[in-house]
Motif scaffolding. Structure first.
Motif, PDB file in Angstrom:
ATOM      1  N   VAL A 360       0.843  -1.189   0.000  1.00  0.00           N
ATOM      2  CA  VAL A 360       0.000   0.000   0.000  1.00  0.00           C
ATOM      3  C   VAL A 360       0.882   1.244   0.000  1.00  0.00           C
ATOM      4  CG1 VAL A 360      -1.802   1.289   1.203  1.00  0.00           C
ATOM      5  CG2 VAL A 360      -1.830  -1.209   1.230  1.00  0.00           C
ATOM      6  N   VAL A 361       0.581   2.176  -0.881  1.00  0.00           N
ATOM      7  CA  VAL A 361       1.324   3.433  -0.980  1.00  0.00           C
ATOM      8  C   VAL A 361       0.491   4.552  -0.376  1.00  0.00           C
ATOM      9  CG1 VAL A 361       2.383   5.087  -2.569  1.00  0.00           C
ATOM     10  CG2 VAL A 361       2.458   2.638  -3.081  1.00  0.00           C
ATOM     11  N   LEU A 362       1.123   5.364   0.475  1.00  0.00           N
ATOM     12  CA  LEU A 362       0.484   6.532   1.101  1.00  0.00           C
ATOM     13  C   LEU A 362      -0.841   6.195   1.776  1.00  0.00           C
ATOM     14  CD1 LEU A 362       1.160   9.176  -1.712  1.00  0.00           C
ATOM     15  CD2 LEU A 362       2.437   8.853   0.419  1.00  0.00           C
ATOM     16  N   ASN A 364      -3.937   6.081   4.380  1.00  0.00           N
ATOM     17  CA  ASN A 364      -4.615   7.121   5.150  1.00  0.00           C
ATOM     18  C   ASN A 364      -4.411   8.524   4.575  1.00  0.00           C
ATOM     19  OD1 ASN A 364      -6.007   5.658   7.250  1.00  0.00           O
ATOM     20  ND2 ASN A 364      -3.974   5.136   8.043  1.00  0.00           N
ATOM     21  N   THR A 365      -4.274   8.596   3.255  1.00  0.00           N
ATOM     22  CA  THR A 365      -4.250   9.882   2.559  1.00  0.00           C
ATOM     23  C   THR A 365      -5.154   9.766   1.333  1.00  0.00           C
ATOM     24  OG1 THR A 365      -2.442   9.427   1.000  1.00  0.00           O
ATOM     25  CG2 THR A 365      -1.827  10.142   3.231  1.00  0.00           C
ATOM     26  N   ARG A 366      -5.487  10.905   0.742  1.00  0.00           N
ATOM     27  CA  ARG A 366      -6.332  10.887  -0.451  1.00  0.00           C
ATOM     28  C   ARG A 366      -5.596  10.304  -1.652  1.00  0.00           C
ATOM     29  NH1 ARG A 366     -11.113  13.127  -0.017  1.00  0.00           N
ATOM     30  NH2 ARG A 366     -11.546  14.586   1.675  1.00  0.00           N
ATOM     31  N   ASP A 367      -4.263  10.234  -1.572  1.00  0.00           N
ATOM     32  CA  ASP A 367      -3.470   9.707  -2.685  1.00  0.00           C
ATOM     33  C   ASP A 367      -3.131   8.235  -2.508  1.00  0.00           C
ATOM     34  OD1 ASP A 367      -3.382  12.208  -3.976  1.00  0.00           O
ATOM     35  OD2 ASP A 367      -1.745  12.849  -2.657  1.00  0.00           O
ATOM     36  N   ALA A 368      -3.769   7.575  -1.558  1.00  0.00           N
ATOM     37  CA  ALA A 368      -3.468   6.170  -1.283  1.00  0.00           C
ATOM     38  C   ALA A 368      -3.676   5.312  -2.522  1.00  0.00           C
ATOM     39  CB  ALA A 368      -4.335   5.658  -0.137  1.00  0.00           C
ATOM     40  N   LYS A 369      -2.787   4.363  -2.711  1.00  0.00           N
ATOM     41  CA  LYS A 369      -2.895   3.386  -3.778  1.00  0.00           C
ATOM     42  C   LYS A 369      -2.705   2.004  -3.172  1.00  0.00           C
ATOM     43  CE  LYS A 369      -3.373   6.384  -7.099  1.00  0.00           C
ATOM     44  NZ  LYS A 369      -4.642   6.526  -7.837  1.00  0.00           N
ATOM     45  N   PRO A 370      -3.661   1.083  -3.336  1.00  0.00           N
ATOM     46  CA  PRO A 370      -4.974   1.253  -3.940  1.00  0.00           C
ATOM     47  C   PRO A 370      -5.837   2.235  -3.149  1.00  0.00           C
ATOM     48  CG  PRO A 370      -4.405  -1.076  -3.792  1.00  0.00           C
ATOM     49  CD  PRO A 370      -3.411  -0.331  -2.945  1.00  0.00           C
ATOM     50  N   SER A 371      -6.846   2.773  -3.819  1.00  0.00           N
ATOM     51  CA  SER A 371      -7.625   3.852  -3.230  1.00  0.00           C
ATOM     52  C   SER A 371      -8.490   3.416  -2.051  1.00  0.00           C
ATOM     53  CB  SER A 371      -8.519   4.484  -4.306  1.00  0.00           C
ATOM     54  OG  SER A 371      -9.385   3.517  -4.860  1.00  0.00           O
ATOM     55  N   TYR A 372      -8.704   2.103  -1.900  1.00  0.00           N
ATOM     56  CA  TYR A 372      -9.519   1.611  -0.784  1.00  0.00           C
ATOM     57  C   TYR A 372      -8.861   1.896   0.563  1.00  0.00           C
ATOM     58  CZ  TYR A 372     -10.349  -1.198  -4.915  1.00  0.00           C
ATOM     59  OH  TYR A 372     -10.540  -1.612  -6.208  1.00  0.00           O
ATOM     60  N   PHE A 373      -7.570   2.228   0.542  1.00  0.00           N
ATOM     61  CA  PHE A 373      -6.813   2.427   1.775  1.00  0.00           C
ATOM     62  C   PHE A 373      -6.637   3.907   2.098  1.00  0.00           C
ATOM     63  CE2 PHE A 373      -5.868  -1.700   0.077  1.00  0.00           C
ATOM     64  CZ  PHE A 373      -6.004  -2.520   1.191  1.00  0.00           C
ATOM     65  N   ARG A 374      -7.525   4.757   1.544  1.00  0.00           N
ATOM     66  CA  ARG A 374      -7.546   6.167   1.936  1.00  0.00           C
ATOM     67  C   ARG A 374      -7.855   6.287   3.422  1.00  0.00           C
ATOM     68  NH1 ARG A 374     -11.056   8.656  -3.123  1.00  0.00           N
ATOM     69  NH2 ARG A 374      -9.358   8.661  -4.643  1.00  0.00           N
ATOM     70  N   ILE A 375      -8.650   5.367   3.900  1.00  0.00           N
ATOM     71  CA  ILE A 375      -8.835   5.194   5.342  1.00  0.00           C
ATOM     72  C   ILE A 375      -8.559   3.736   5.638  1.00  0.00           C
ATOM     73  CG2 ILE A 375     -10.407   5.379   7.298  1.00  0.00           C
ATOM     74  CD1 ILE A 375     -12.106   7.270   5.664  1.00  0.00           C
ATOM     75  N   CYS A 376      -7.635   3.469   6.528  1.00  0.00           N
ATOM     76  CA  CYS A 376      -7.288   2.074   6.818  1.00  0.00           C
ATOM     77  C   CYS A 376      -6.714   1.953   8.221  1.00  0.00           C
ATOM     78  CB  CYS A 376      -6.309   1.526   5.778  1.00  0.00           C
ATOM     79  SG  CYS A 376      -4.726   2.376   5.700  1.00  0.00           S
ATOM     80  N   LYS A 377      -6.529   0.753   8.643  1.00  0.00           N
ATOM     81  CA  LYS A 377      -6.004   0.460   9.970  1.00  0.00           C
ATOM     82  C   LYS A 377      -5.052  -0.718   9.881  1.00  0.00           C
ATOM     83  CE  LYS A 377      -7.740  -0.736  14.587  1.00  0.00           C
ATOM     84  NZ  LYS A 377      -8.976  -0.953  15.363  1.00  0.00           N
ATOM     85  N   LYS A 378      -4.007  -0.650  10.652  1.00  0.00           N
ATOM     86  CA  LYS A 378      -2.986  -1.695  10.593  1.00  0.00           C
ATOM     87  C   LYS A 378      -3.251  -2.773  11.648  1.00  0.00           C
ATOM     88  CE  LYS A 378       1.356  -0.928  11.814  1.00  0.00           C
ATOM     89  NZ  LYS A 378       2.754  -0.414  11.748  1.00  0.00           N
ATOM     90  N   PHE A 379      -3.096  -4.007  11.225  1.00  0.00           N
ATOM     91  CA  PHE A 379      -3.208  -5.171  12.097  1.00  0.00           C
ATOM     92  C   PHE A 379      -1.948  -6.012  11.936  1.00  0.00           C
ATOM     93  CE2 PHE A 379      -7.446  -3.825  11.149  1.00  0.00           C
ATOM     94  CZ  PHE A 379      -8.223  -4.128  12.255  1.00  0.00           C
ATOM     95  N   THR A 380      -1.527  -6.645  13.002  1.00  0.00           N
ATOM     96  CA  THR A 380      -0.371  -7.541  12.940  1.00  0.00           C
ATOM     97  C   THR A 380      -0.826  -8.964  13.249  1.00  0.00           C
ATOM     98  OG1 THR A 380       1.134  -5.795  13.641  1.00  0.00           O
ATOM     99  CG2 THR A 380       1.918  -8.059  13.838  1.00  0.00           C
ATOM    100  N   GLY A 383       3.360 -11.844  13.009  1.00  0.00           N
ATOM    101  CA  GLY A 383       4.543 -11.093  12.622  1.00  0.00           C
ATOM    102  C   GLY A 383       4.425 -10.322  11.320  1.00  0.00           C
ATOM    103  N   GLN A 384       3.318 -10.469  10.582  1.00  0.00           N
ATOM    104  CA  GLN A 384       3.115  -9.766   9.318  1.00  0.00           C
ATOM    105  C   GLN A 384       2.105  -8.642   9.528  1.00  0.00           C
ATOM    106  OE1 GLN A 384       4.361 -10.045   5.944  1.00  0.00           O
ATOM    107  NE2 GLN A 384       3.186  -8.139   5.859  1.00  0.00           N
ATOM    108  N   ASP A 385       2.428  -7.455   9.028  1.00  0.00           N
ATOM    109  CA  ASP A 385       1.520  -6.320   9.136  1.00  0.00           C
ATOM    110  C   ASP A 385       0.583  -6.258   7.933  1.00  0.00           C
ATOM    111  OD1 ASP A 385       2.636  -5.488  11.528  1.00  0.00           O
ATOM    112  OD2 ASP A 385       4.105  -4.180  10.562  1.00  0.00           O
ATOM    113  N   TYR A 386      -0.674  -6.005   8.218  1.00  0.00           N
ATOM    114  CA  TYR A 386      -1.696  -5.880   7.175  1.00  0.00           C
ATOM    115  C   TYR A 386      -2.458  -4.576   7.369  1.00  0.00           C
ATOM    116  CZ  TYR A 386      -1.035 -10.944   6.552  1.00  0.00           C
ATOM    117  OH  TYR A 386      -0.497 -12.192   6.336  1.00  0.00           O
ATOM    118  N   PHE A 387      -2.913  -4.010   6.272  1.00  0.00           N
ATOM    119  CA  PHE A 387      -3.867  -2.912   6.322  1.00  0.00           C
ATOM    120  C   PHE A 387      -5.245  -3.448   5.947  1.00  0.00           C
ATOM    121  CE2 PHE A 387      -0.423   0.395   5.439  1.00  0.00           C
ATOM    122  CZ  PHE A 387      -0.499   0.930   6.721  1.00  0.00           C
ATOM    123  N   VAL A 388      -6.257  -2.953   6.633  1.00  0.00           N
ATOM    124  CA  VAL A 388      -7.646  -3.172   6.229  1.00  0.00           C
ATOM    125  C   VAL A 388      -8.193  -1.815   5.809  1.00  0.00           C
ATOM    126  CG1 VAL A 388      -9.959  -3.896   6.922  1.00  0.00           C
ATOM    127  CG2 VAL A 388      -7.953  -5.132   7.766  1.00  0.00           C
ATOM    128  N   GLY A 389      -8.545  -1.681   4.537  1.00  0.00           N
ATOM    129  CA  GLY A 389      -9.049  -0.425   4.010  1.00  0.00           C
ATOM    130  C   GLY A 389     -10.564  -0.380   4.046  1.00  0.00           C
TER     131      GLY A 389
END
Length: 427
Positions: A360-362, A364-380, A383-389
Motif C-alpha cells: 500500500v502506498v500513502l 490514510n491519505t487521499r493519494d493512497a494506492k490502492p484507493s480503498y486504503f484512503r482510510i485504513c487500519k494496521k493489524f499484525t 509477525g506480518q503487518d496488514y492494512f484493512v481499508g
C-alpha cells in the motif's frame, strides 16, 4: 454445453446474476455509455458471467457488452458482436482464457476481430485495449477434430444456419491480419473458399472439406492472442485485476461512477452519515496500532444501553459500532477471523480491502494506492503487518465482510446486520 448447463444458464439469464447484469450493466453501441467487450467460451459461462463479471459489475458498476441470446439457433452473436466491438464506445476487450477458449473457432473470431482496424472505432490496427484473464491452464493439445467453422451440418444432425456468415466474417478478418503477419497463412489457407462443409451422418454423406480443426485453431490463437497473459503479478483476485488494469490505462468511463471509487449505493449517497465516515482523518480508529493494542470501542454488553449505531453478528458473536464508525464493521471482521484463523490472514488479501502493508502506498491519505486504503487500519498477524481499508460504501463493506468469511471457510450468511442507524435526511 450439457443440457443441465444450458438449463442453469437460462435460469441465471432470467432471474439470477446474468439477469442482474443485463438489467444494470449491459450496454451496446446504440446506447450513450462506454463499455468493455466480454469474450469467453460458453462452457465457462458460470465462472465468467455468474461469478467474475457479476462481481466486478456489482462492485464497480462496470459496463459490459456480451451476447445475451443464449439460444444456439440465434444469429445475434455473429451479426452483432463485431458491430459492437467496432463502436467507439467499446473501450477494451476482456478475454477469459483456458483450453476450451483456445479450441473454439468462435472465440478465435473474437480474438482476431480485436486486432482489426475497425475494433474500437479508431481505424488503427491492434489498438483495442486487451485484458487476458486466465481461468485455466492452456496446454499443448493436438486434436484433428472439427471446430465447426463453416460447417452447415454436424454428425449429430444439427444444422448451423449461421455457417456462411461465420465463415465469411472469419475469412475477412483472417485476410486482414494475414496481410501483416504471413505466419498465419502457414496454418490456414482457405480464406477465399466459401463452400460449406457437412459431416457424415447415418443417412447423409460427407461433403466439402473441413475448414479448421482444433490443432489449427489453437496454433492460430497463439499468433493472435498476446503472449503475456499474466493476470497481475500480484496476489489479487480477478475482480480487482480487471478494475485496476482499466484504471491504470486511464479507461474510467466504463465504470458506473469513477474508477477509483465504487458506485454509490442507496445506503451511502453523498450527504449521508455513511459518506462522512469515508473522509480521511475522520475515523478515530484509522491509527497505526497493531491488533490488540487499541481499546475495545463499541462492544458493550447489550443490556447496558441500546447503541445508536450499528449492531451486527460476525460468525456467532455480536458487535456494535457508533453511527460514525461504519468502518469498524470491517475491522471487527478481520480481527475476529484472524484471531480464529491466524494462518488464513494472507489469503484474505484476495479481498480488495486487505493488503500487506508493503503493498500500500500513502495509506490514510487521499493519494493512497490502492484507493480503498484512503482510510485504513494496521493489524499484525503472526509477525506480518496488514492494512484493512474501508473506503467503500456500506453495501460494499458488507460484501467485503461476507467475502472474508467465505475465504476463511465460514458461512457468509453468518454476518448479520441486526440494526443500522436511522438515515439522515438533511440535504
Amino acid at each position: 454445453m450439457t443440457k443441465e448447463q444450458k438449463t442453469a444458464r437460462k435460469q441465471s439469464a432470467e432471474s439470477g446474476h446474468i439477469r442482474w447484469i443485463k438489467d444494470n450493466c449491459l450496454r451496446t453501441k446504440d446506447g450513450c455509455d462506454d463499455y468493455v467487450f466480454i469474450s469467453y467460451k460458453s462452457d465457462d459461462y458460470e465462472q465468467v458471467l455468474d461469478d467474475i463479471v457479476y462481481n466486478v459489475c456489482k462492485r464497480y458498476g462496470l459496463r459490459v457488452y456480451f451476447d445475451t441470446a443464449f439460444d444456439e439457433d440465434s444469429d445475434s452473436w455473429i451479426n452483432q458482436f463485431y458491430k459492437n466491438m467496432c463502436s467507439k464506445k467499446c473501450r477494451a476487450m476482456i478475454a477469459f482464457i483456458d483450453d476450451s477458449y483456445f479450441s473454439s473457432y468462435a472465440t478465435l473470431i473474437e480474438m482476431m476481430a480485436r486486432k482489426t482496424r475497425k475494433a474500437g472505432g479508431d481505424m488503427k490496427p491492434d489498438s483495442l485495449f486487451f485484458i487476458p484473464i486466465n481461468i485455466g491452464d492452456v496446454t499443448e493439445i493436438y486434436n484433428e477434430q472439427n471446430t465447426g467453422l463453416g460447417t452447415e451440418r454436424f454428425a449429430d444432425k444439427r444444422i448451423n444456419n449461421q455457417a456462411k456468415p461465420e465463415l465469411t466474417l472469419f475469412n475477412r478478418l483472417f485476410t486482414e491480419l494475414a496481410d501483416s503477419d504471413r505466419q498465419l497463412r502457414y496454418i490456414y489457407t482457405r480464406e477465399g473458399d466459401y463452400e460449406l462443409y457437412g459431416e457424415k451422418t447415418e443417412d447423409a454423406l460427407e461433403y466439402g472439406e473441413m475448414y479448421l480443426n482444433v490443432t489449427e485453431c489453437r496454433e492460430l490463437m497463439k499468433l493472435v492472442c498476446p503472449k503475456d497473459n499474466g493476470n497481475d503479478g500480484g496476489n489479487k483476485g480477478f475482480v480487482e485485476v480487471i478494475h485496476d488494469k482499466l484504471v491504470n490505462k486511464g479507461i474510467t468511463s466504463v465504470f458506473g461512477e469513477t474508477a477509483d471509487k465504487p458506485p454509490v449505493t442507496e445506503s451511502a449517497k453523498p450527504g449521508k452519515d455513511s459518506e462522512k465516515e469515508e473522509k480521511p482523518g475522520k475515523d478515530p480508529d484509522q491509527g497505526e496500532k497493531p491488533r490488540g493494542e487499541e481499546p475495545d470501542q463499541g462492544n458493550k454488553p447489550m443490556g447496558e444501553k441500546e447503541p445508536e449505531g450499528y449492531v451486527y453478528m460476525i460468525a456467532g458473536k455480536e458487535y456494535c459500532a457508533d453511527k460514525r464508525e461504519q468502518g469498524k464493521i470491517m475491522y471487527d471482521a478481520f480481527a475476529a477471523l484472524t484471531e480464529k484463523y491466524p494462518d488464513k490472514a494472507e489469503i484474505l488479501t484476495k479481498r480488495t480491502s486487505v493488503a500487506k502493508v508493503e503493498d500500500v502506498v500513502l495509506p490514510n491519505t487521499r493519494d493512497a494506492k490502492p484507493s480503498y486504503f484512503r482510510i485504513c487500519k494496521k493489524f499484525t498477524v503472526k509477525g506480518q503487518d496488514y492494512f484493512v481499508g474501508i473506503s467503500y460504501g456500506l453495501e460494499q463493506k458488507k460484501g467485503e465482510v461476507r467475502g472474508m468469511l467465505k475465504l476463511c471457510g465460514e458461512d457468509p450468511a453468518s454476518f448479520i446486520m441486526i440494526k443500522e442507524p436511522e438515515k439522515n435526511n438533511r440535504q
